[in-house]
Write an enzyme that holds these catalytic residues in place. Structure first.
Site, short mmCIF file in Angstrom:
data_model
loop_
_atom_site.label_atom_id
_atom_site.label_comp_id
_atom_site.label_asym_id
_atom_site.label_seq_id
_atom_site.Cartn_x
_atom_site.Cartn_y
_atom_site.Cartn_z
CG HIS A 24 -2.32 0.42 0.97
ND1 HIS A 24 -2.90 0.47 -0.28
CD2 HIS A 24 -3.28 0.85 1.83
CE1 HIS A 24 -4.15 0.89 -0.18
NE2 HIS A 24 -4.40 1.13 1.08
CE1 TYR A 50 -2.51 4.64 9.51
CE2 TYR A 50 -3.31 6.60 10.64
CZ TYR A 50 -2.57 5.43 10.64
OH TYR A 50 -1.89 5.06 11.77
#
Length: 181
Positions: A24, A50
């Site tokens: 990610h 995030y």
């Protein structure tokens, strides 16, 4: 023909040690690669939020710098693209990528550049893309072999402009490529 000359390149990922070198965080790894390799006219930024909250971060940076959406390049992982490949696109929907979705929502437009770096594994037996849900593997640590593949991809992306000229690609929009064999 729209040439890519981003004023800002933002790599997406998740902050924190536990997310370092996960699939990610490919956007972060690409920014780190660029910083270590070659001077650029673009400002290179790693998001500090995030992935799913990327929109607010990007909007804040754009407001602070006055950069227009079409002068922005967002770099992120893409679980729909095979590991070793990437796709450069402009004005596309999020295709389910939560970071891209957040940015589109915050900016109120999808008219910005995205460099989508493939992280989907391919079965060596059938040469077919393994269909796992992205959530099942994006937060896993990148293997040494996969990191080597990603570094090849980063190298290839970094020399993109010359390749467009050599391959007579009229526009880099929605260009897809893979690593050399």
């Amino acid at each position: 023909y729209m040439e890519i000359k981003p004023k800002i390149v933002i790599g997406l990922g998740n902050p924190g040690e536990e997310y370092e070198k996960t699939y990610h965080n490919v956007g972060f790894l690409f920014i780190k690669y660029l910083i270590n390799k070659k001077p650029t006219n673009s400002e290179l930024i790693k998001s500090d939020v995030y992935m799913n909250e990327s929109g607010k971060f990007v909007a804040k940076i754009m407001q602070k710098t006055g950069v227009k959406p079409e002068e922005l390049l967002v770099v992120h992982d893409d679980s729909d693209i095979e590991l070793g490949k990437y796709k450069l696109s402009f004005g596309r929907g999020s295709a389910g990528h939560k970071g891209a979705e957040s940015i589109i929502k915050s900016l109120g437009t999808k008219n910005f550049w995205r460099l989508r770096i493939g992280i989907r594994k391919v079965s060596s037996i059938k040469y077919q893309v393994l269909r796992k849900k992205a959530e099942e593997f994006v937060l896993r640590k990148i293997s040494k072999a996969d990191l080597e593949i990603l570094n090849q991809v980063f190298w290839k992306i970094n020399s993109t402009k010359e390749r467009y000229k050599k391959e007579n690609v009229a526009s880099p929009r929605n260009y897809i490529s893979s690593t050399p064999n």
